[in-house]
Design an enzyme around this catalytic site. Sequence first.
Site, mmCIF file in Angstrom:
data_model
loop_
_atom_site.group_PDB
_atom_site.id
_atom_site.type_symbol
_atom_site.label_atom_id
_atom_site.label_comp_id
_atom_site.label_asym_id
_atom_site.label_seq_id
_atom_site.Cartn_x
_atom_site.Cartn_y
_atom_site.Cartn_z
ATOM 1 N N ARG A 25 25.853 55.057 58.957
ATOM 2 C CA ARG A 25 24.507 54.468 59.087
ATOM 3 C C ARG A 25 24.424 53.074 58.463
ATOM 4 O O ARG A 25 23.362 52.677 57.973
ATOM 5 C CB ARG A 25 23.432 55.373 58.453
ATOM 6 C CG ARG A 25 23.184 56.669 59.172
ATOM 7 C CD ARG A 25 22.166 56.527 60.299
ATOM 8 N NE ARG A 25 22.174 57.718 61.121
ATOM 9 C CZ ARG A 25 21.263 58.680 61.067
ATOM 10 N NH1 ARG A 25 20.248 58.590 60.252
ATOM 11 N NH2 ARG A 25 21.362 59.725 61.847
ATOM 12 N N ARG A 29 17.860 51.432 58.415
ATOM 13 C CA ARG A 29 16.564 50.954 57.911
ATOM 14 C C ARG A 29 16.603 50.348 56.523
ATOM 15 O O ARG A 29 15.637 49.709 56.108
ATOM 16 C CB ARG A 29 15.563 52.110 57.954
ATOM 17 C CG ARG A 29 15.092 52.424 59.362
ATOM 18 C CD ARG A 29 14.477 53.798 59.451
ATOM 19 N NE ARG A 29 15.508 54.818 59.265
ATOM 20 C CZ ARG A 29 15.288 56.120 59.322
ATOM 21 N NH1 ARG A 29 14.066 56.565 59.522
ATOM 22 N NH2 ARG A 29 16.278 56.973 59.156
ATOM 23 N N ARG A 38 14.690 46.297 65.237
ATOM 24 C CA ARG A 38 14.098 47.538 65.737
ATOM 25 C C ARG A 38 12.650 47.284 66.164
ATOM 26 O O ARG A 38 12.207 47.789 67.199
ATOM 27 C CB ARG A 38 14.153 48.621 64.662
ATOM 28 C CG ARG A 38 13.766 49.991 65.148
ATOM 29 C CD ARG A 38 13.823 50.941 63.980
ATOM 30 N NE ARG A 38 13.470 52.288 64.334
ATOM 31 C CZ ARG A 38 12.244 52.704 64.605
ATOM 32 N NH1 ARG A 38 11.252 51.847 64.600
ATOM 33 N NH2 ARG A 38 12.024 53.974 64.887
ATOM 34 N N ASP A 75 23.118 56.945 69.353
ATOM 35 C CA ASP A 75 22.771 58.174 68.635
ATOM 36 C C ASP A 75 23.477 59.349 69.288
ATOM 37 O O ASP A 75 23.728 59.332 70.497
ATOM 38 C CB ASP A 75 21.255 58.412 68.638
ATOM 39 C CG ASP A 75 20.874 59.464 67.605
ATOM 40 O OD1 ASP A 75 20.734 59.098 66.427
ATOM 41 O OD2 ASP A 75 20.767 60.649 67.958
ATOM 42 N N TYR A 152 20.622 70.940 68.334
ATOM 43 C CA TYR A 152 19.387 70.189 68.618
ATOM 44 C C TYR A 152 18.833 70.555 69.999
ATOM 45 O O TYR A 152 17.619 70.654 70.188
ATOM 46 C CB TYR A 152 19.646 68.678 68.561
ATOM 47 C CG TYR A 152 19.812 68.145 67.151
ATOM 48 C CD1 TYR A 152 18.712 67.772 66.393
ATOM 49 C CD2 TYR A 152 21.069 68.017 66.574
ATOM 50 C CE1 TYR A 152 18.856 67.276 65.099
ATOM 51 C CE2 TYR A 152 21.234 67.522 65.284
ATOM 52 C CZ TYR A 152 20.126 67.159 64.552
ATOM 53 O OH TYR A 152 20.269 66.679 63.277
HETATM 54 O O1 CP3 Z 1 25.238 52.949 61.788
HETATM 55 C C1 CP3 Z 1 25.628 54.019 62.330
HETATM 56 O O2 CP3 Z 1 26.057 54.990 61.695
HETATM 57 C C2 CP3 Z 1 25.663 54.071 63.847
HETATM 58 C C3 CP3 Z 1 24.546 54.648 64.519
HETATM 59 C C4 CP3 Z 1 24.194 56.110 64.351
HETATM 60 C C5 CP3 Z 1 22.845 56.555 64.318
HETATM 61 N N1 CP3 Z 1 22.843 57.922 64.340
HETATM 62 C C6 CP3 Z 1 21.670 55.675 64.321
HETATM 63 C C7 CP3 Z 1 20.365 56.236 63.929
HETATM 64 C C8 CP3 Z 1 24.999 57.251 64.294
HETATM 65 C C9 CP3 Z 1 26.512 57.357 64.221
HETATM 66 C C10 CP3 Z 1 24.129 58.383 64.298
HETATM 67 C C11 CP3 Z 1 24.601 59.785 64.301
HETATM 68 C C12 CP3 Z 1 23.625 60.881 64.249
HETATM 69 N N2 CP3 Z 1 22.387 60.949 64.815
HETATM 70 C C13 CP3 Z 1 23.884 62.128 63.647
HETATM 71 C C14 CP3 Z 1 25.196 62.525 62.989
HETATM 72 C C15 CP3 Z 1 25.339 61.969 61.624
HETATM 73 C C16 CP3 Z 1 24.422 62.594 60.611
HETATM 74 O O3 CP3 Z 1 23.542 61.856 60.131
HETATM 75 O O4 CP3 Z 1 24.612 63.773 60.277
HETATM 76 C C17 CP3 Z 1 22.755 62.934 63.813
HETATM 77 C C18 CP3 Z 1 22.580 64.341 63.307
HETATM 78 C C19 CP3 Z 1 21.808 62.186 64.573
HETATM 79 C C20 CP3 Z 1 20.477 62.625 65.074
HETATM 80 C C21 CP3 Z 1 19.393 61.810 64.500
HETATM 81 N N3 CP3 Z 1 19.160 60.494 64.833
HETATM 82 C C22 CP3 Z 1 18.435 62.206 63.558
HETATM 83 C C23 CP3 Z 1 18.354 63.571 62.914
HETATM 84 C C24 CP3 Z 1 17.618 61.096 63.318
HETATM 85 C C25 CP3 Z 1 16.381 61.056 62.473
HETATM 86 C C26 CP3 Z 1 16.722 61.063 61.030
HETATM 87 C C27 CP3 Z 1 16.574 59.690 60.447
HETATM 88 O O5 CP3 Z 1 17.500 59.230 59.753
HETATM 89 O O6 CP3 Z 1 15.516 59.108 60.688
HETATM 90 C C28 CP3 Z 1 18.109 60.019 64.099
HETATM 91 C C29 CP3 Z 1 17.577 58.645 64.149
HETATM 92 C C30 CP3 Z 1 18.540 57.535 63.841
HETATM 93 N N4 CP3 Z 1 19.807 57.416 64.356
HETATM 94 C C31 CP3 Z 1 18.267 56.385 63.054
HETATM 95 C C32 CP3 Z 1 19.409 55.566 63.102
HETATM 96 C C33 CP3 Z 1 19.602 54.210 62.468
HETATM 97 C C34 CP3 Z 1 16.949 56.084 62.365
HETATM 98 C C35 CP3 Z 1 15.975 55.765 63.440
HETATM 99 C C36 CP3 Z 1 15.085 54.611 63.169
HETATM 100 O O7 CP3 Z 1 15.519 53.441 63.134
HETATM 101 O O8 CP3 Z 1 13.886 54.892 63.075
#
Ligand code: CP3
Length: 343
Positions: A25, A29, A38, A75, A152
Amino acid sequence: MAAQKTILRALSGETLPVPPVWLMRQAGRYLPEYRATRAQAGDFLSLCYTPELAAEVTLQPIRRYGFDAAILFADILLIAQALGADLWFAQGEGPRLSTVTGPADLARLKPAGAIHTTLAPVYDTVRLLTGALPAETTLIGFAGAPWTVASYMIAGRGTPDQGPAHALMQADPATFDALIALLTEATVEYLSAQIAAGAEVVKLFDSWAGSLKGADFARYAVEPTRQIIAALKARHPGIPVIAFPREAGQGYIGFARATGADCVALDNSVSADWAAANVQVDGCVQGNLAPGHMVTGGPALVEEARRIVRAFSGGPHIFNLGHGITPEADPANVDLLLKAIRG
Ligand code: CP3
Protein backbone atom coordinates in the site's frame (compact mmCIF):
# COMPACT_ATOMS: atom_id res chain seq x y z
CA MET A 1 20.63 -5.19 -17.31
CA ALA A 2 17.35 -6.45 -15.87
CA ALA A 3 19.17 -9.05 -13.77
CA GLN A 4 20.93 -6.16 -11.97
CA LYS A 5 17.73 -4.95 -10.33
CA THR A 6 18.02 -5.63 -6.60
CA ILE A 7 14.51 -7.07 -6.22
CA LEU A 8 15.12 -9.56 -9.05
CA ARG A 9 18.48 -10.51 -7.56
CA ALA A 10 16.90 -11.24 -4.18
CA LEU A 11 14.11 -13.22 -5.86
CA SER A 12 16.67 -15.33 -7.68
CA GLY A 13 18.16 -16.30 -4.31
CA GLU A 14 20.97 -13.80 -3.89
CA THR A 15 21.86 -12.57 -0.39
CA LEU A 16 22.43 -8.82 -0.69
CA PRO A 17 24.38 -6.64 1.77
CA VAL A 18 21.40 -4.25 1.99
CA PRO A 19 17.93 -5.71 1.39
CA PRO A 20 15.83 -4.08 -1.32
CA VAL A 21 12.68 -2.47 0.06
CA TRP A 22 9.12 -1.55 -0.89
CA LEU A 23 5.95 -1.27 1.20
CA MET A 24 2.53 -2.82 0.75
CA ARG A 25 0.00 0.00 0.00
CA GLN A 26 2.92 2.35 -0.61
CA ALA A 27 0.60 4.27 -2.93
CA GLY A 28 -2.13 5.16 -0.49
CA ARG A 29 -3.97 7.63 1.68
CA TYR A 30 -1.01 8.45 3.99
CA LEU A 31 0.44 10.42 1.02
CA PRO A 32 -1.06 13.87 0.32
CA GLU A 33 -0.25 13.50 -3.39
CA TYR A 34 -2.28 10.23 -3.47
CA ARG A 35 -5.25 11.96 -1.84
CA ALA A 36 -5.05 14.73 -4.45
CA THR A 37 -4.99 12.34 -7.43
CA ARG A 38 -7.78 10.25 -5.91
CA ALA A 39 -9.88 13.42 -5.56
CA GLN A 40 -9.14 14.21 -9.19
CA ALA A 41 -10.34 10.71 -10.19
CA GLY A 42 -13.54 11.18 -8.17
CA ASP A 43 -13.68 7.74 -6.62
CA PHE A 44 -11.44 4.74 -5.96
CA LEU A 45 -12.63 2.53 -8.84
CA SER A 46 -12.29 5.38 -11.38
CA LEU A 47 -8.72 5.78 -10.13
CA CYS A 48 -8.07 2.05 -10.71
CA TYR A 49 -9.56 2.16 -14.24
CA THR A 50 -7.94 5.40 -15.48
CA PRO A 51 -4.47 4.32 -16.66
CA GLU A 52 -2.86 7.80 -16.54
CA LEU A 53 -4.03 8.38 -12.95
CA ALA A 54 -3.32 4.82 -11.77
CA ALA A 55 0.19 5.08 -13.22
CA GLU A 56 0.62 8.49 -11.55
CA VAL A 57 -0.22 7.16 -8.05
CA THR A 58 2.00 4.11 -8.64
CA LEU A 59 4.90 6.48 -9.39
CA GLN A 60 4.31 8.89 -6.49
CA PRO A 61 6.01 6.79 -3.78
CA ILE A 62 8.86 5.96 -6.17
CA ARG A 63 9.55 9.66 -6.76
CA ARG A 64 9.27 10.51 -3.08
CA TYR A 65 11.24 7.60 -1.60
CA GLY A 66 13.05 5.71 -4.37
CA PHE A 67 11.66 2.31 -3.37
CA ASP A 68 13.26 -0.65 -5.17
CA ALA A 69 9.88 -1.83 -6.47
CA ALA A 70 6.70 -0.21 -7.71
CA ILE A 71 3.45 -2.15 -7.33
CA LEU A 72 0.80 -1.66 -9.97
CA PHE A 73 -2.06 0.42 -8.59
CA ALA A 74 -5.29 -1.59 -8.81
CA ASP A 75 -7.28 -3.76 -6.39
CA ILE A 76 -7.68 -7.49 -5.83
CA LEU A 77 -11.45 -7.16 -6.25
CA LEU A 78 -11.41 -5.86 -9.84
CA ILE A 79 -11.32 -9.46 -11.06
CA ALA A 80 -14.67 -10.14 -9.36
CA GLN A 81 -16.15 -7.21 -11.27
CA ALA A 82 -14.55 -8.49 -14.50
CA LEU A 83 -16.28 -11.84 -13.88
CA GLY A 84 -19.64 -10.05 -13.68
CA ALA A 85 -20.08 -9.29 -9.97
CA ASP A 86 -21.27 -5.81 -8.97
CA LEU A 87 -18.53 -3.98 -7.04
CA TRP A 88 -18.59 -0.64 -5.27
CA PHE A 89 -16.71 1.05 -2.46
CA ALA A 90 -19.00 2.56 0.17
CA GLN A 91 -17.27 5.72 1.47
CA GLY A 92 -15.38 4.85 4.65
CA GLU A 93 -16.82 1.32 4.76
CA GLY A 94 -14.68 -0.70 2.35
CA PRO A 95 -15.77 -2.89 -0.55
CA ARG A 96 -19.30 -4.11 -1.30
CA LEU A 97 -20.16 -6.77 -3.90
CA SER A 98 -23.16 -8.72 -5.16
CA THR A 99 -23.01 -12.13 -3.44
CA VAL A 100 -22.39 -15.69 -4.66
CA THR A 101 -24.44 -17.99 -2.46
CA GLY A 102 -25.45 -20.85 -4.76
CA PRO A 103 -25.38 -22.36 -8.26
CA ALA A 104 -27.63 -19.67 -9.79
CA ASP A 105 -25.22 -16.86 -8.78
CA LEU A 106 -22.28 -18.90 -10.06
CA ALA A 107 -24.02 -19.49 -13.41
CA ARG A 108 -24.40 -15.72 -13.87
CA LEU A 109 -20.61 -15.20 -13.74
CA LYS A 110 -18.65 -14.92 -16.99
CA PRO A 111 -15.99 -17.42 -18.08
CA ALA A 112 -12.37 -16.69 -17.09
CA GLY A 113 -11.40 -15.65 -20.62
CA ALA A 114 -13.95 -12.80 -20.55
CA ILE A 115 -12.13 -10.77 -17.86
CA HIS A 116 -9.87 -8.87 -20.26
CA THR A 117 -12.66 -6.60 -21.51
CA THR A 118 -13.06 -5.01 -18.07
CA LEU A 119 -9.40 -5.28 -17.07
CA ALA A 120 -7.84 -3.85 -20.26
CA PRO A 121 -7.22 -0.45 -18.55
CA VAL A 122 -5.13 -2.24 -15.90
CA TYR A 123 -2.88 -3.66 -18.63
CA ASP A 124 -2.61 -0.14 -20.08
CA THR A 125 -1.45 1.09 -16.66
CA VAL A 126 1.27 -1.59 -16.67
CA ARG A 127 2.39 -0.50 -20.15
CA LEU A 128 2.55 3.17 -19.09
CA LEU A 129 4.63 2.22 -16.05
CA THR A 130 7.04 0.12 -18.07
CA GLY A 131 8.05 3.28 -19.91
CA ALA A 132 8.01 5.60 -16.91
CA LEU A 133 9.84 3.79 -14.08
CA PRO A 134 13.52 4.39 -13.29
CA ALA A 135 15.80 1.68 -14.73
CA GLU A 136 16.56 0.23 -11.26
CA THR A 137 12.92 -0.09 -10.14
CA THR A 138 11.13 -3.43 -10.50
CA LEU A 139 7.46 -3.43 -11.52
CA ILE A 140 5.29 -5.84 -9.51
CA GLY A 141 1.88 -6.94 -10.79
CA PHE A 142 -0.58 -8.67 -8.49
CA ALA A 143 -3.85 -10.47 -7.94
CA GLY A 144 -5.76 -11.76 -4.96
CA ALA A 145 -5.50 -15.50 -4.33
CA PRO A 146 -8.72 -17.44 -5.08
CA TRP A 147 -9.69 -18.07 -1.44
CA THR A 148 -9.38 -14.41 -0.45
CA VAL A 149 -11.27 -13.11 -3.52
CA ALA A 150 -13.91 -15.83 -3.05
CA SER A 151 -14.38 -14.78 0.57
CA TYR A 152 -15.39 -11.27 -0.59
CA MET A 153 -17.54 -12.58 -3.47
CA ILE A 154 -19.46 -14.94 -1.21
CA ALA A 155 -20.04 -12.51 1.67
CA GLY A 156 -20.41 -9.40 -0.51
CA ARG A 157 -18.02 -7.55 1.80
CA GLY A 158 -15.01 -7.95 4.06
CA THR A 159 -15.63 -10.16 7.09
CA PRO A 160 -13.53 -10.68 10.23
CA ASP A 161 -13.58 -14.50 10.05
CA GLN A 162 -14.72 -15.27 6.47
CA GLY A 163 -17.74 -16.96 8.06
CA PRO A 164 -19.99 -16.93 4.95
CA ALA A 165 -17.23 -18.48 2.79
CA HIS A 166 -16.57 -21.23 5.34
CA ALA A 167 -20.32 -21.85 5.54
CA LEU A 168 -20.67 -22.21 1.75
CA MET A 169 -17.66 -24.56 1.69
CA GLN A 170 -19.59 -26.82 4.10
CA ALA A 171 -23.14 -26.39 2.77
CA ASP A 172 -22.51 -26.41 -1.00
CA PRO A 173 -19.02 -27.70 -1.75
CA ALA A 174 -19.79 -28.04 -5.48
CA THR A 175 -20.54 -24.32 -5.84
CA PHE A 176 -17.63 -23.38 -3.59
CA ASP A 177 -15.14 -25.56 -5.50
CA ALA A 178 -16.42 -24.28 -8.86
CA LEU A 179 -15.92 -20.68 -7.70
CA ILE A 180 -12.35 -21.45 -6.58
CA ALA A 181 -11.66 -23.18 -9.92
CA LEU A 182 -13.07 -20.21 -11.88
CA LEU A 183 -10.97 -17.76 -9.86
CA THR A 184 -7.87 -19.93 -10.30
CA GLU A 185 -8.29 -19.90 -14.07
CA ALA A 186 -9.16 -16.19 -14.20
CA THR A 187 -6.15 -15.31 -12.03
CA VAL A 188 -3.81 -17.10 -14.45
CA GLU A 189 -5.39 -15.10 -17.30
CA TYR A 190 -5.12 -11.83 -15.37
CA LEU A 191 -1.52 -12.21 -14.20
CA SER A 192 -0.46 -13.56 -17.58
CA ALA A 193 -1.82 -10.40 -19.24
CA GLN A 194 -0.05 -8.20 -16.67
CA ILE A 195 3.22 -10.02 -17.42
CA ALA A 196 2.68 -9.67 -21.17
CA ALA A 197 2.17 -5.91 -20.61
CA GLY A 198 5.45 -5.62 -18.68
CA ALA A 199 5.07 -6.74 -15.04
CA GLU A 200 8.45 -8.23 -14.02
CA VAL A 201 7.25 -10.00 -10.87
CA VAL A 202 3.76 -10.96 -9.72
CA LYS A 203 2.42 -11.26 -6.20
CA LEU A 204 -0.55 -13.28 -4.95
CA PHE A 205 -2.31 -11.74 -1.94
CA ASP A 206 -4.01 -14.41 0.18
CA SER A 207 -4.93 -11.97 2.93
CA TRP A 208 -7.33 -14.37 4.64
CA ALA A 209 -5.27 -17.59 4.34
CA GLY A 210 -4.98 -17.60 8.14
CA SER A 211 -8.60 -18.67 8.60
CA LEU A 212 -8.02 -21.88 6.59
CA LYS A 213 -6.96 -24.66 8.93
CA GLY A 214 -5.53 -28.15 8.36
CA ALA A 215 -6.74 -29.82 5.17
CA ASP A 216 -8.59 -26.65 4.14
CA PHE A 217 -5.30 -24.74 4.08
CA ALA A 218 -3.75 -27.39 1.81
CA ARG A 219 -6.77 -27.51 -0.46
CA TYR A 220 -7.73 -23.83 -0.75
CA ALA A 221 -4.51 -21.89 -0.02
CA VAL A 222 -1.65 -24.15 -1.16
CA GLU A 223 -3.29 -25.92 -4.10
CA PRO A 224 -4.76 -22.94 -6.04
CA THR A 225 -1.47 -21.06 -5.52
CA ARG A 226 0.48 -24.06 -6.83
CA GLN A 227 -1.76 -24.32 -9.90
CA ILE A 228 -1.52 -20.60 -10.68
CA ILE A 229 2.27 -20.56 -10.35
CA ALA A 230 2.69 -23.70 -12.47
CA ALA A 231 0.52 -22.23 -15.25
CA LEU A 232 2.28 -18.84 -15.13
CA LYS A 233 5.74 -20.39 -15.24
CA ALA A 234 4.70 -22.59 -18.18
CA ARG A 235 3.52 -19.50 -20.10
CA HIS A 236 6.26 -17.12 -18.90
CA PRO A 237 9.37 -19.15 -18.02
CA GLY A 238 11.39 -17.57 -15.22
CA ILE A 239 8.71 -15.12 -14.04
CA PRO A 240 9.27 -14.66 -10.28
CA VAL A 241 6.24 -15.05 -8.01
CA ILE A 242 5.78 -13.76 -4.45
CA ALA A 243 3.11 -15.54 -2.41
CA PHE A 244 1.53 -13.94 0.68
CA PRO A 245 -0.50 -16.47 2.67
CA ARG A 246 -1.12 -13.94 5.44
CA GLU A 247 -1.27 -15.29 8.99
CA ALA A 248 -0.46 -18.80 7.80
CA GLY A 249 1.65 -19.36 10.96
CA GLN A 250 3.06 -22.87 10.80
CA GLY A 251 1.67 -23.00 7.26
CA TYR A 252 4.53 -20.74 6.14
CA ILE A 253 6.88 -23.69 6.62
CA GLY A 254 7.37 -25.41 3.27
CA PHE A 255 4.92 -23.06 1.50
CA ALA A 256 7.49 -22.07 -1.16
CA ARG A 257 8.40 -25.70 -1.85
CA ALA A 258 4.75 -26.81 -2.02
CA THR A 259 3.64 -23.99 -4.35
CA GLY A 260 6.73 -23.16 -6.42
CA ALA A 261 6.75 -19.56 -5.13
CA ASP A 262 10.10 -17.77 -5.41
CA CYS A 263 9.43 -15.75 -2.27
CA VAL A 264 7.10 -16.01 0.69
CA ALA A 265 5.82 -12.73 2.16
CA LEU A 266 5.47 -12.83 5.93
CA ASP A 267 3.01 -10.98 8.14
CA ASN A 268 4.22 -9.59 11.47
CA SER A 269 2.61 -12.28 13.64
CA VAL A 270 5.71 -14.45 13.12
CA SER A 271 9.11 -13.40 14.47
CA ALA A 272 11.90 -12.71 12.00
CA ASP A 273 14.21 -15.12 13.85
CA TRP A 274 11.66 -17.94 13.62
CA ALA A 275 11.04 -17.20 9.92
CA ALA A 276 14.77 -17.07 9.14
CA ALA A 277 15.18 -20.56 10.62
CA ASN A 278 11.98 -22.09 9.23
CA VAL A 279 10.99 -20.28 6.03
CA GLN A 280 14.07 -18.51 4.63
CA VAL A 281 15.83 -21.88 4.49
CA ASP A 282 13.76 -22.49 1.31
CA GLY A 283 14.62 -19.17 -0.36
CA CYS A 284 13.71 -15.50 -0.43
CA VAL A 285 11.38 -14.04 2.19
CA GLN A 286 9.68 -10.65 2.28
CA GLY A 287 8.64 -8.73 5.36
CA ASN A 288 7.84 -8.23 8.13
CA LEU A 289 7.78 -4.99 10.12
CA ALA A 290 4.54 -4.28 12.01
CA PRO A 291 2.72 -1.47 10.12
CA GLY A 292 2.00 0.34 13.39
CA HIS A 293 5.65 1.47 13.51
CA MET A 294 4.95 3.68 10.51
CA VAL A 295 2.48 5.59 12.67
CA THR A 296 4.56 5.77 15.85
CA GLY A 297 8.08 6.08 14.38
CA GLY A 298 10.95 7.05 16.67
CA PRO A 299 13.82 4.87 17.92
CA ALA A 300 11.49 1.84 18.19
CA LEU A 301 10.96 1.92 14.42
CA VAL A 302 14.69 2.16 13.74
CA GLU A 303 15.59 -0.60 16.20
CA GLU A 304 12.90 -2.98 15.00
CA ALA A 305 13.77 -2.41 11.31
CA ARG A 306 17.45 -3.10 12.01
CA ARG A 307 16.58 -6.19 14.03
CA ILE A 308 14.58 -7.57 11.08
CA VAL A 309 17.40 -6.78 8.63
CA ARG A 310 19.88 -8.60 10.92
CA ALA A 311 17.60 -11.61 11.43
CA PHE A 312 17.27 -12.14 7.67
CA SER A 313 20.85 -11.14 6.76
CA GLY A 314 21.94 -14.75 6.19
CA GLY A 315 19.76 -15.23 3.10
CA PRO A 316 17.71 -13.54 0.40
CA HIS A 317 15.36 -10.91 1.85
CA ILE A 318 13.13 -8.13 0.56
CA PHE A 319 12.25 -5.64 3.29
CA ASN A 320 8.54 -4.85 3.63
CA LEU A 321 5.84 -4.45 6.25
CA GLY A 322 3.80 -7.38 7.56
CA HIS A 323 0.67 -5.79 6.04
CA GLY A 324 -0.24 -2.56 4.26
CA ILE A 325 0.84 0.87 5.47
CA THR A 326 -2.19 2.56 7.04
CA PRO A 327 -3.72 5.99 6.26
CA GLU A 328 -2.57 7.24 9.70
CA ALA A 329 1.12 6.60 8.89
CA ASP A 330 3.44 9.62 8.93
CA PRO A 331 5.22 10.01 5.55
CA ALA A 332 8.34 11.17 7.46
CA ASN A 333 8.54 7.76 9.14
CA VAL A 334 9.10 6.15 5.72
CA ASP A 335 12.23 8.33 5.34
CA LEU A 336 13.31 7.22 8.80
CA LEU A 337 12.74 3.56 7.87
CA LEU A 338 14.74 3.84 4.65
CA LYS A 339 17.62 5.47 6.53
CA ALA A 340 17.57 2.66 9.09
CA ILE A 341 17.70 -0.01 6.36
CA ARG A 342 20.05 1.64 3.87
CA GLY A 343 22.30 3.32 6.45
O1 CP3 B 1 0.06 0.25 -3.17
C1 CP3 B 1 -0.37 -0.92 -3.31
O2 CP3 B 1 -0.21 -1.82 -2.48
C2 CP3 B 1 -1.04 -1.28 -4.63
C3 CP3 B 1 -2.47 -1.21 -4.69
C4 CP3 B 1 -3.33 -2.13 -3.85
C5 CP3 B 1 -4.56 -1.69 -3.29
N1 CP3 B 1 -5.20 -2.77 -2.75
C6 CP3 B 1 -5.06 -0.31 -3.34
C7 CP3 B 1 -6.15 0.08 -2.43
C8 CP3 B 1 -3.21 -3.49 -3.55
C9 CP3 B 1 -2.07 -4.44 -3.84
C10 CP3 B 1 -4.40 -3.87 -2.87
C11 CP3 B 1 -4.69 -5.26 -2.42
C12 CP3 B 1 -5.92 -5.54 -1.67
N2 CP3 B 1 -7.15 -4.99 -1.82
C13 CP3 B 1 -6.02 -6.56 -0.71
C14 CP3 B 1 -4.90 -7.52 -0.31
C15 CP3 B 1 -3.93 -6.90 0.62
C16 CP3 B 1 -4.47 -6.66 2.00
O3 CP3 B 1 -4.60 -5.47 2.35
O4 CP3 B 1 -4.72 -7.64 2.72
C17 CP3 B 1 -7.34 -6.57 -0.23
C18 CP3 B 1 -7.89 -7.49 0.83
C19 CP3 B 1 -8.06 -5.58 -0.95
C20 CP3 B 1 -9.51 -5.25 -0.86
C21 CP3 B 1 -9.71 -3.86 -0.40
N3 CP3 B 1 -9.43 -2.75 -1.17
C22 CP3 B 1 -10.21 -3.43 0.83
C23 CP3 B 1 -10.61 -4.34 1.97
C24 CP3 B 1 -10.22 -2.03 0.81
C25 CP3 B 1 -10.78 -1.12 1.85
C26 CP3 B 1 -9.88 -1.05 3.03
C27 CP3 B 1 -9.10 0.24 3.02
O5 CP3 B 1 -7.87 0.19 3.19
O6 CP3 B 1 -9.76 1.27 2.85
C28 CP3 B 1 -9.70 -1.62 -0.44
C29 CP3 B 1 -9.50 -0.24 -0.91
C30 CP3 B 1 -8.11 0.14 -1.34
N4 CP3 B 1 -7.31 -0.60 -2.18
C31 CP3 B 1 -7.44 1.36 -1.05
C32 CP3 B 1 -6.21 1.33 -1.73
C33 CP3 B 1 -5.16 2.41 -1.78
C34 CP3 B 1 -8.01 2.50 -0.23
C35 CP3 B 1 -9.09 3.11 -1.04
C36 CP3 B 1 -9.13 4.59 -1.04
O7 CP3 B 1 -8.24 5.27 -1.60
O8 CP3 B 1 -10.14 5.08 -0.53
